[in-house]
Design an enzyme around this catalytic site. Structure first.
Site, PDB file in Angstrom:
ATOM      1  N   GLY A   1      -4.093  -5.507  -5.057  1.00 26.10           N
ATOM      2  CA  GLY A   1      -2.860  -5.670  -5.834  1.00 26.10           C
ATOM      3  C   GLY A   1      -1.702  -5.204  -4.978  1.00 26.10           C
ATOM      4  O   GLY A   1      -1.551  -5.649  -3.849  1.00 26.10           O
TER       5      GLY A   1
ATOM      6  N   CYS B   1      -8.431  -3.811  -0.329  1.00 26.53           N
ATOM      7  CA  CYS B   1      -7.044  -4.106   0.049  1.00 26.53           C
ATOM      8  C   CYS B   1      -6.083  -3.001  -0.410  1.00 26.53           C
ATOM      9  O   CYS B   1      -6.072  -1.941   0.193  1.00 26.53           O
ATOM     10  CB  CYS B   1      -6.648  -5.484  -0.449  1.00 26.53           C
TER      11      CYS B   1
ATOM     12  N   ARG C   1      -0.150  -0.651   6.163  1.00 23.40           N
ATOM     13  CA  ARG C   1       0.066  -1.622   5.073  1.00 23.40           C
ATOM     14  C   ARG C   1       0.600  -2.921   5.634  1.00 23.40           C
ATOM     15  O   ARG C   1       1.417  -2.925   6.548  1.00 23.40           O
ATOM     16  CB  ARG C   1       1.112  -1.066   4.090  1.00 23.40           C
TER      17      ARG C   1
ATOM     18  N   ILE D   1      -5.312 -10.951   2.086  1.00 19.79           N
ATOM     19  CA  ILE D   1      -4.040 -11.315   1.451  1.00 19.79           C
ATOM     20  C   ILE D   1      -3.050 -10.170   1.666  1.00 19.79           C
ATOM     21  O   ILE D   1      -3.187  -9.096   1.080  1.00 19.79           O
ATOM     22  CB  ILE D   1      -4.216 -11.569  -0.069  1.00 19.79           C
ATOM     23  N   ARG D   2      -2.098 -10.385   2.555  1.00 19.63           N
ATOM     24  CA  ARG D   2      -1.164  -9.293   2.925  1.00 19.63           C
ATOM     25  C   ARG D   2      -1.945  -7.983   3.096  1.00 19.63           C
ATOM     26  O   ARG D   2      -1.629  -6.947   2.493  1.00 19.63           O
ATOM     27  CB  ARG D   2      -0.036  -9.156   1.909  1.00 19.63           C
TER      28      ARG D   2
ATOM     29  N   HIS E   1     -11.022  -9.016   0.106  1.00 13.93           N
ATOM     30  CA  HIS E   1     -11.276  -9.072  -1.347  1.00 13.93           C
ATOM     31  C   HIS E   1     -12.605  -9.743  -1.693  1.00 13.93           C
ATOM     32  O   HIS E   1     -12.606 -10.903  -2.113  1.00 13.93           O
ATOM     33  CB  HIS E   1     -10.180  -9.903  -2.025  1.00 13.93           C
TER      34      HIS E   1
ATOM     35  N   GLU F   1     -14.171  -9.456  -4.271  1.00 14.39           N
ATOM     36  CA  GLU F   1     -14.177  -9.733  -5.716  1.00 14.39           C
ATOM     37  C   GLU F   1     -13.745 -11.156  -6.048  1.00 14.39           C
ATOM     38  O   GLU F   1     -13.985 -11.621  -7.163  1.00 14.39           O
ATOM     39  CB  GLU F   1     -13.301  -8.709  -6.467  1.00 14.39           C
TER      40      GLU F   1
END
Ligand code: GLN
Length: 193
Positions: free
Chosen positions: A48, A80, A112, A140-141, A176, A178
């Protein structure tokens, strides 16, 4: 008796982690309050936005209780943003007052949005220690790991940086699992409890 795993449900892809844990055979529940945090045996911190999760942890008076449980040895897995929060030190942690606060559960320094400078999101098949065959990793980032302490095991690397690490009962991935349907990483965590 099997472990009851909490998924921190303040922001991020909580639902995907709950589904992944259920499919990996675990009992999994959401954690939003202190009482819920006290009732679980282990915790997953989802992907997130780490700065938003930190803000909510501070506002809901969960930051210190969570740090205390982790310091006490509660097993945890973070993907993440969850990896960022579990770290000892966060580089590019965000603007003052809105920064991501390290929970200091695993002795790593993370940067980050590290891959973000080159490419926002990408996927690839990577080797993962302890799992047969490659893992399809979605970034993702994503953060990467810039320093690992002596007790940290590197389980996977990408672009020359560790992206999956473990120290005792704490596991963290920059990607990720998940969201891919492959439950092996969650199973690794569940089976370690
Ligand atoms: N860049 C996000 C952060 O700083 C992490 C992105 C993610 O979880 N996919 O928290």
């Amino acid at each position: 008796m099997s472990a009851r795993i909490g998924v921190l449900a303040l922001q991020g892809d909580t639902r995907e982690h709950l589904a992944a844990l259920h499919e990996a055979g675990a009992e999994a529940v959401t954690v939003r309050r202190r009482g819920e945090l006290e009732s679980v045996d282990a915790l997953v911190i989802p992907g997130g936005e780490s700065t938003t999760m930190s803000l909510l942890l501070r506002e809901l008076d969960l930051l210190d209780p969570l740090r205390a449980r982790l310091a006490d040895g509660m097993p945890a897995y973070g993907s993440c943003a969850g990896m960022i929060l579990l770290a000892t030190e966060i580089l590019d942690a965000g603007a003052a007052g809105r920064q991501a606060d390290p929970l200091k559960a695993i002795d790593i320094t993370v940067r980050r949005n590290a891959f973000g400078r080159q490419v926002d999101s990408f996927e690839g098949d990577i080797d993962f220690t302890g799992l047969d065959g490659s893992v399809h990793a979605v970034f993702i980032r994503a953060p990467w790991v810039e320093r690992v302490g002596p007790d940290v095991e590197i389980l996977a690397t990408a672009a020359g940086h560790p992206v999956a690490v473990r120290q005792g009962p704490v596991l963290a991935t920059a990607f990720h699992p998940e969201i891919t349907g492959d439950r092996r990483v969650h199973k690794l965590f569940v089976d370690s409890l």
